[in-house]
Design a protein around this motif. Structure first.
Motif, short mmCIF file in Angstrom:
data_model
loop_
_atom_site.label_atom_id
_atom_site.label_comp_id
_atom_site.label_asym_id
_atom_site.label_seq_id
_atom_site.Cartn_x
_atom_site.Cartn_y
_atom_site.Cartn_z
N LYS A 102 108.97 27.64 20.26
CA LYS A 102 109.51 27.66 21.63
C LYS A 102 110.75 28.54 21.70
O LYS A 102 110.97 29.25 22.68
CB LYS A 102 109.80 26.24 22.11
N ARG B 192 107.62 26.26 31.42
CA ARG B 192 106.38 26.56 30.70
C ARG B 192 106.64 26.65 29.20
O ARG B 192 105.80 26.27 28.39
CB ARG B 192 105.78 27.86 31.20
N PRO C 221 106.09 22.26 28.46
CA PRO C 221 104.73 22.52 28.96
C PRO C 221 104.03 21.26 29.47
O PRO C 221 103.12 21.35 30.29
CB PRO C 221 104.01 23.12 27.76
N ILE D 45 104.34 21.04 33.38
CA ILE D 45 104.06 22.22 34.18
C ILE D 45 103.11 21.92 35.35
O ILE D 45 103.28 22.46 36.44
CB ILE D 45 103.56 23.40 33.31
#
Length: 127
Positions: free
Chosen positions: A46, A109, A113, A116
């Motif tokens: 990430k 995102r 995530p 989302i």
């Protein structure tokens, strides 16, 4: 969702086609360039995507350094039950006042995530 985003893009000029493309396709980087300053809560993958976003889209220039300098605020966004909602979540001040709806989604995102889908639902409700 895409229709909603295209309407926002055409009518409000809140983001570019490149921003929208990045939201749909995401980044393709796997390894971080720099050491992850938030390794206690953000995975290296990430972190690499945060770096990629900062490098790829001009609007996000400095996002990676913001994660270094405002790591506590970014952790609040990461750990918030509803990070999309600006009234419930304190984003780092420099970003909070400048982020469009789509720009928030781009960051979420990467770091969240899991939220989302609900963020997209909020987007459609707001428009």
């Amino acid at each position: 969702m895409l229709i909603c985003l295209k309407v926002l893009q055409n009518e409000k000029k809140m983001f570019t086609t490149k921003d929208l493309r990045y939201l749909i396709a995401g980044g393709a980087v796997l390894d971080p360039i720099n050491k992850n300053p938030c390794s206690n809560w953000l995975t290296d993958k990430k972190w690499a995507l945060v770096e990629d976003l900062a490098k790829t889209l001009p609007f996000f220039k400095g996002l990676d350094t913001s994660f270094e300098s405002d790591s506590e605020k970014w952790f609040e966004v990461f750990s918030a039950p509803n990070p999309y909602n600006l009234s419930e979540t304190n984003w780092p001040p420099v970003w909070e006042k400048n982020l469009s709806i789509l720009h928030r989604l781009l960051i979420l995102r990467i770091i969240r995530p899991d939220c989302i889908l609900s963020s997209f639902q909020n987007l459609i409700t707001e428009v």
